[in-house]
Design an enzyme around this catalytic site. Structure first.
Site, PDB file in Angstrom:
ATOM      1  N   SER A   1      -9.554  42.415 -52.029  1.00 41.81           N
ATOM      2  CA  SER A   1      -8.323  43.058 -52.500  1.00 41.81           C
ATOM      3  C   SER A   1      -7.609  42.150 -53.506  1.00 41.81           C
ATOM      4  O   SER A   1      -7.081  42.621 -54.516  1.00 41.81           O
ATOM      5  CB  SER A   1      -7.384  43.341 -51.333  1.00 41.81           C
ATOM      6  OG  SER A   1      -7.978  44.235 -50.436  1.00 41.81           O
TER       7      SER A   1
ATOM      8  N   ARG B   1     -18.710  38.579 -46.166  1.00 37.28           N
ATOM      9  CA  ARG B   1     -19.123  38.577 -47.572  1.00 37.28           C
ATOM     10  C   ARG B   1     -19.987  37.369 -47.922  1.00 37.28           C
ATOM     11  O   ARG B   1     -20.957  37.483 -48.646  1.00 37.28           O
ATOM     12  CB  ARG B   1     -17.887  38.553 -48.481  1.00 37.28           C
ATOM     13  CG  ARG B   1     -17.339  39.913 -48.746  1.00 37.28           C
ATOM     14  CD  ARG B   1     -15.951  39.817 -49.271  1.00 37.28           C
ATOM     15  NE  ARG B   1     -15.070  39.326 -48.224  1.00 37.28           N
ATOM     16  CZ  ARG B   1     -13.754  39.436 -48.257  1.00 37.28           C
ATOM     17  NH1 ARG B   1     -13.174  39.962 -49.299  1.00 37.28           N
ATOM     18  NH2 ARG B   1     -13.021  38.988 -47.269  1.00 37.28           N
TER      19      ARG B   1
ATOM     20  N   HIS C   1     -14.455  47.511 -48.305  1.00 36.33           N
ATOM     21  CA  HIS C   1     -13.912  47.917 -47.004  1.00 36.33           C
ATOM     22  C   HIS C   1     -14.517  49.252 -46.567  1.00 36.33           C
ATOM     23  O   HIS C   1     -14.940  49.410 -45.422  1.00 36.33           O
ATOM     24  CB  HIS C   1     -12.393  48.140 -47.084  1.00 36.33           C
ATOM     25  CG  HIS C   1     -11.569  46.915 -47.311  1.00 36.33           C
ATOM     26  ND1 HIS C   1     -10.564  46.857 -48.250  1.00 36.33           N
ATOM     27  CD2 HIS C   1     -11.581  45.704 -46.708  1.00 36.33           C
ATOM     28  CE1 HIS C   1      -9.986  45.674 -48.202  1.00 36.33           C
ATOM     29  NE2 HIS C   1     -10.589  44.947 -47.290  1.00 36.33           N
TER      30      HIS C   1
ATOM     31  N   LYS D   1       1.789  37.710 -45.334  1.00 32.22           N
ATOM     32  CA  LYS D   1       0.772  37.793 -46.385  1.00 32.22           C
ATOM     33  C   LYS D   1       1.336  38.352 -47.692  1.00 32.22           C
ATOM     34  O   LYS D   1       0.612  38.497 -48.664  1.00 32.22           O
ATOM     35  CB  LYS D   1      -0.406  38.662 -45.914  1.00 32.22           C
ATOM     36  CG  LYS D   1      -1.398  37.902 -45.038  1.00 32.22           C
ATOM     37  CD  LYS D   1      -2.726  38.633 -44.979  1.00 32.22           C
ATOM     38  CE  LYS D   1      -3.857  37.731 -44.531  1.00 32.22           C
ATOM     39  NZ  LYS D   1      -5.158  38.419 -44.622  1.00 32.22           N
TER      40      LYS D   1
HETATM   41  P1  ADP Z   1      -9.464  41.032 -48.051  1.00 32.36           P
HETATM   42  O1  ADP Z   1      -7.961  40.965 -48.199  1.00 32.36           O
HETATM   43  O2  ADP Z   1     -10.131  39.694 -47.868  1.00 32.36           O
HETATM   44  O3  ADP Z   1     -10.154  41.883 -49.053  1.00 32.36           O
HETATM   45  P2  ADP Z   1      -9.018  42.312 -45.454  1.00 32.36           P
HETATM   46  O4  ADP Z   1      -8.248  41.344 -44.657  1.00 32.36           O
HETATM   47  O5  ADP Z   1      -8.313  43.547 -45.856  1.00 32.36           O
HETATM   48  O6  ADP Z   1      -9.736  41.690 -46.685  1.00 32.36           O
HETATM   49  O7  ADP Z   1     -10.400  42.648 -44.759  1.00 32.36           O
HETATM   50  C1  ADP Z   1     -10.659  43.495 -43.715  1.00 32.36           C
HETATM   51  C2  ADP Z   1     -12.129  43.349 -43.331  1.00 32.36           C
HETATM   52  O8  ADP Z   1     -12.975  43.819 -44.379  1.00 32.36           O
HETATM   53  C3  ADP Z   1     -12.576  41.920 -43.060  1.00 32.36           C
HETATM   54  O9  ADP Z   1     -13.479  41.960 -41.988  1.00 32.36           O
HETATM   55  C4  ADP Z   1     -13.287  41.516 -44.328  1.00 32.36           C
HETATM   56  O10 ADP Z   1     -14.237  40.507 -44.110  1.00 32.36           O
HETATM   57  C5  ADP Z   1     -13.934  42.837 -44.703  1.00 32.36           C
HETATM   58  N1  ADP Z   1     -14.236  42.929 -46.130  1.00 32.36           N
HETATM   59  C6  ADP Z   1     -13.364  42.879 -47.152  1.00 32.36           C
HETATM   60  N2  ADP Z   1     -14.013  43.030 -48.331  1.00 32.36           N
HETATM   61  C7  ADP Z   1     -15.326  43.185 -48.030  1.00 32.36           C
HETATM   62  C8  ADP Z   1     -16.513  43.365 -48.808  1.00 32.36           C
HETATM   63  N3  ADP Z   1     -16.466  43.409 -50.138  1.00 32.36           N
HETATM   64  N4  ADP Z   1     -17.692  43.489 -48.149  1.00 32.36           N
HETATM   65  C9  ADP Z   1     -17.723  43.412 -46.794  1.00 32.36           C
HETATM   66  N5  ADP Z   1     -16.649  43.237 -46.012  1.00 32.36           N
HETATM   67  C10 ADP Z   1     -15.462  43.127 -46.610  1.00 32.36           C
END
Ligand code: ADP
Length: 160
Positions: free
Chosen positions: A128, A90, A17, A41
């Site tokens: 996450s 990703r 992130h 969630k």
């Molecule tokens: P998650 O719960 O899937 O980790 P979130 O809903 O918190 O993710 O994600 C917020 C944003 O960050 C989304 O656009 C997601 O695609 C992006 N994101 C999450 N992890 C990564 C990563 N490792 N590399 C690139 N973008 C990421």
């Protein structure tokens, strides 16, 4: 002033992130990181905790602001005067959902563009949920989360 929104659950924020937030901050005048208040969630961290982790880990980026929202992302973006929503991609598995969301958002609000940044190679496997799983099983997550908040995350996830 060009304003971008980086939305997500951030439950908790990972190095993946942060990489996206940092790169967005170089492209736009202002970045609003928007924490989604979606109880469906079943988040492990409260919105306030997630926002505090984000504040701590983005304090070196002067044009980044941390906020939260519920309801429609496009309404929040309009309210903040943003012209872009920036998301990280990703893998192909992220694509279908993101593609649908961006088309819906475009229909709801044609003035707001969705912009995708490719994940950096070293973070492509990070999410996450994977981090929470590893930590709750006693694994080392120090390579996956920002150092400043590592202990707080581990404490919480190992005491559930
Ligand atoms: P998650 O719960 O899937 O980790 P979130 O809903 O918190 O993710 O994600 C917020 C944003 O960050 C989304 O656009 C997601 O695609 C992006 N994101 C999450 N992890 C990564 C990563 N490792 N590399 C690139 N973008 C990421």
């Amino acid at each position: 002033m060009k304003v971008a929104i980086c939305p997500g659950s951030f439950d908790p924020v990972t190095l993946g992130h942060l990489d996206i937030i940092e790169r967005t901050s170089y492209l736009f005048d202002k970045v609003i990181v928007a924490v989604l208040c979606n109880m469906e969630k079943h988040p492990n961290f409260t919105v306030e905790e997630r926002m505090e982790f984000l504040r701590e880990t983005t304090s070196h980026l002067p044009n980044v602001e941390i906020s939260s929202f519920d309801g429609l992302l496009v309404d929040f973006a309009k309210e903040k005067g943003a012209t872009a929503v920036v998301k990280g991609l990703r893998a192909v598995s992220d694509f279908e959902y993101e593609f649908q969301m961006s088309l819906i958002n475009k229909k709801l609000c044609p003035d707001i563009e969705t912009v995708y940044l490719n994940t950096s190679q070293e973070y492509m496997y990070l999410s996450s949920s994977v981090i929470k799983q590893i930590a709750s099983l006693g694994g080392d997550i120090s390579n996956f989360v920002p150092e400043a908040i590592h202990t707080k995350i581990v404490d919480r996830l190992t005491n559930m």
